[in-house]
Design a protein around this motif. Structure first.
Motif, PDB file in Angstrom:
ATOM      1  N   UNK A 195       0.847  -1.198   0.000  1.00 44.11           N
ATOM      2  CA  UNK A 195       0.000   0.000   0.000  1.00 44.11           C
ATOM      3  C   UNK A 195       0.877   1.241   0.000  1.00 44.11           C
ATOM      4  N   UNK A 196       0.267   2.381  -0.294  1.00 45.45           N
ATOM      5  CA  UNK A 196       1.018   3.626  -0.402  1.00 45.45           C
ATOM      6  C   UNK A 196       1.686   3.971   0.921  1.00 45.45           C
ATOM      7  N   UNK A 197       2.934   4.367   0.831  1.00 42.52           N
ATOM      8  CA  UNK A 197       3.721   4.781   1.998  1.00 42.52           C
ATOM      9  C   UNK A 197       4.257   6.188   1.746  1.00 42.52           C
ATOM     10  N   UNK A 198       4.706   6.896   2.791  1.00 45.82           N
ATOM     11  CA  UNK A 198       5.326   8.199   2.569  1.00 45.82           C
ATOM     12  C   UNK A 198       6.534   8.066   1.641  1.00 45.82           C
ATOM     13  N   UNK A 251      17.894   7.416   8.213  1.00 37.93           N
ATOM     14  CA  UNK A 251      17.580   8.819   7.906  1.00 37.93           C
ATOM     15  C   UNK A 251      16.373   8.916   6.973  1.00 37.93           C
ATOM     16  N   UNK A 252      16.323   8.078   5.942  1.00 34.37           N
ATOM     17  CA  UNK A 252      15.206   8.138   4.991  1.00 34.37           C
ATOM     18  C   UNK A 252      13.883   7.827   5.678  1.00 34.37           C
ATOM     19  N   UNK A 253      13.880   6.851   6.579  1.00 31.18           N
ATOM     20  CA  UNK A 253      12.646   6.526   7.299  1.00 31.18           C
ATOM     21  C   UNK A 253      12.257   7.660   8.249  1.00 31.18           C
ATOM     22  N   UNK A 254      13.254   8.236   8.917  1.00 28.69           N
ATOM     23  CA  UNK A 254      12.970   9.386   9.789  1.00 28.69           C
ATOM     24  C   UNK A 254      12.402  10.534   8.967  1.00 28.69           C
ATOM     25  N   UNK A 255      13.011  10.791   7.811  1.00 33.97           N
ATOM     26  CA  UNK A 255      12.551  11.883   6.956  1.00 33.97           C
ATOM     27  C   UNK A 255      11.148  11.604   6.421  1.00 33.97           C
ATOM     28  N   UNK A 256      10.896  10.344   6.020  1.00 28.64           N
ATOM     29  CA  UNK A 256       9.601   9.986   5.446  1.00 28.64           C
ATOM     30  C   UNK A 256       8.472  10.114   6.459  1.00 28.64           C
ATOM     31  N   UNK A 257       8.720   9.640   7.677  1.00 26.98           N
ATOM     32  CA  UNK A 257       7.650   9.632   8.674  1.00 26.98           C
ATOM     33  C   UNK A 257       7.726  10.795   9.644  1.00 26.98           C
ATOM     34  N   UNK A 259       8.131  14.038   8.858  1.00 26.14           N
ATOM     35  CA  UNK A 259       7.587  15.294   8.358  1.00 26.14           C
ATOM     36  C   UNK A 259       6.094  15.367   8.641  1.00 26.14           C
ATOM     37  N   UNK A 260       5.642  16.519   8.996  1.00 22.44           N
ATOM     38  CA  UNK A 260       4.221  16.742   9.221  1.00 22.44           C
ATOM     39  C   UNK A 260       3.483  16.622   7.892  1.00 22.44           C
ATOM     40  N   UNK A 261       2.472  15.797   7.870  1.00 21.33           N
ATOM     41  CA  UNK A 261       1.695  15.628   6.651  1.00 21.33           C
ATOM     42  C   UNK A 261       2.495  15.010   5.529  1.00 21.33           C
ATOM     43  N   UNK A 262       3.318  14.030   5.855  1.00 20.22           N
ATOM     44  CA  UNK A 262       4.160  13.403   4.818  1.00 20.22           C
ATOM     45  C   UNK A 262       3.295  12.882   3.679  1.00 20.22           C
ATOM     46  N   UNK A 263       3.736  13.200   2.455  1.00 17.08           N
ATOM     47  CA  UNK A 263       2.979  12.792   1.286  1.00 17.08           C
ATOM     48  C   UNK A 263       3.228  11.310   1.007  1.00 17.08           C
ATOM     49  N   UNK A 264       2.158  10.585   0.673  1.00 18.04           N
ATOM     50  CA  UNK A 264       2.291   9.170   0.388  1.00 18.04           C
ATOM     51  C   UNK A 264       3.003   8.980  -0.935  1.00 18.04           C
ATOM     52  N   UNK A 265       3.903   8.001  -0.937  1.00 17.50           N
ATOM     53  CA  UNK A 265       4.680   7.714  -2.137  1.00 17.50           C
ATOM     54  C   UNK A 265       3.853   6.904  -3.114  1.00 17.50           C
ATOM     55  N   UNK A 266       3.984   7.217  -4.387  1.00 19.22           N
ATOM     56  CA  UNK A 266       3.371   6.394  -5.442  1.00 19.22           C
ATOM     57  C   UNK A 266       4.374   5.310  -5.813  1.00 19.22           C
ATOM     58  N   UNK A 267       4.325   4.223  -5.103  1.00 22.63           N
ATOM     59  CA  UNK A 267       5.286   3.166  -5.368  1.00 22.63           C
ATOM     60  C   UNK A 267       4.589   1.875  -5.770  1.00 22.63           C
TER      61      UNK A 267
END
Length: 267
Positions: A195-198, A251-257, A259-267
Motif C-alpha cells: 500500500x502507499x507509503x510516505x 535517515x530516509x525513514x525518519x525523513x519519510x515519517x 515530516x508533518x503531513x508526509x505525502x504518500x509515495x506512489x510506489x
C-alpha cells in the motif's frame, strides 16, 4: 558435514562460446524484476505507466552492470585499477559489487525520472522492491561458481568447496545471503510496499534492511583474500560499505515519517 553438490559453472557451451550460470542468474533476475514491475505498475498508486516499465528496466540494467563493475574496481580493486586501468574493461576476468550496482541503479533511476518528468523519490520507491530477487539469484550463481564462500566452520551443514585450495569445511555463506538479503528482504519489501507509503519510506526499508542483513552475513563469509579484515580486528570491507546504507536507511525513514503531513509515495 554436507557434500557440495558440484555443478558445472558453465551452463551451456557452444564451441568457444560459454554461457555461465552466473550470467543466467543475472538475466533471470532482470526477468523477475520486469514481471514484478509490470504487475506493480497496474496499482493505483504507481508512479509509472505500464508502457514505461520496459525503458526503466533497460536503464536500470545498465546501471547494475556499469555500476557493479566500477564499484568493484573502486571498492575492492583500487590498487589493481591504479596499476592497470584497462582492467576495468576486462569484465570477463570477473568482479561485480552490489554497492556499486546499487549506486548505478540510483543514477539510472534519477536520469530516467528527470527525462520523463517523474518525481525521483516515488520512482526510487517503485524500483526498490524489484532488487532483492535479483540479489537472491546472484548468490545462487556465486554458490554454483564456488566463489565468495564462507569462513571455516564445524556446523553440520558446512561443506568443502572443491575449488578451495585449503579444502576446509566452510559455511555456505552464499546460501545465507540468498536467504537473508535476497528472499527475506524481498518478502519484507513486498509486504511493506503493498500500500502507499510516505515518499522515501520503501527505499529507506531497502537500504536499512539490506545493510543490516548483509552486515550479519559478512560474519560468516570469508573476507576477500587481498583485503582481509579492515577495521577493529573483525570488520570486513563489505561491512564498512554497509554502515552508510544503514545510516541512510534510518535517515530516509525518519525523513519519510518525521515530516508533518508526509505525502504518500506512489510506489
Amino acid at each position: 558435514m554436507l557434500t557440495y553438490p558440484e555443478i558445472d559453472p558453465v551452463a551451456v557451451a557452444l564451441g568457444p562460446l560459454q554461457i555461465h550460470w552466473y550470467g543466467l542468474t543475472y538475466l533471470a533476475g532482470l526477468a523477475f524484476a520486469w514481471g514484478l514491475a509490470a504487475r506493480r505498475s497496474q496499482q493505483p498508486h504507481s508512479p509509472l505507466a505500464r508502457q514505461q516499465v520496459d525503458d526503466l528496466l533497460f536503464y536500470a540494467a545498465l546501471g547494475v552492470v556499469l555500476g557493479g563493475r566500477m564499484g568493484y574496481a573502486i571498492f575492492y580493486g583500487g590498487e589493481r585499477l591504479a596499476q592497470d586501468p584497462a582492467w576495468l574493461l576486462r569484465v570477463w576476468e570477473g568482479g561485480m559489487s552490489f554497492h556499486g550496482g546499487m549506486l548505478g541503479v540510483i543514477v539510472a533511476t534519477f536520469w530516467y525520472a528527470r527525462s520523463q518528468k517523474i518525481a525521483f523519490g516515488p520512482l526510487l520507491d517503485f524500483v526498490a522492491p524489484l532488487a532483492p530477487l535479483g540479489l537472491a539469484l546472484g548468490r545462487l550463481g556465486n554458490f554454483i561458481g564456488q566463489e565468495l564462500w564462507g569462513r571455516a566452520a564445524d556446523v553440520p551443514w558446512a561443506m568443502v568447496f572443491p575449488r578451495d585450495p585449503l579444502q576446509l569445511a566452510r559455511h555456505p555463506s552464499q546460501l545465507y545471503q540468498f536467504a537473508l538479503e535476497g528472499m527475506l528482504l524481498f518478502v519484507i519489501l513486498l509486504w511493506f510496499s503493498r500500500r502507499a507509503r510516505p515518499t522515501w519510506a520503501v527505499s529507506g526499508v531497502f537500504a536499512l534492511g539490506y545493510g543490516v542483513l548483509r552486515f550479519i552475513a559478512e560474519f560468516f563469509r570469508e573476507p576477500d583474500a587481498h583485503l582481509g579484515i579492515q577495521a577493529f580486528g573483525w570488520m570486513t570491507r563489505g561491512q564498512i560499505l554497509c554502515v552508510p546504507m544503514i545510516l541512510l536507511g534510518i535517515y530516509m525513514l525518519w525523513y519519510a515519517y518525521g515530516r508533518t503531513g508526509a505525502r504518500l509515495s506512489k510506489n
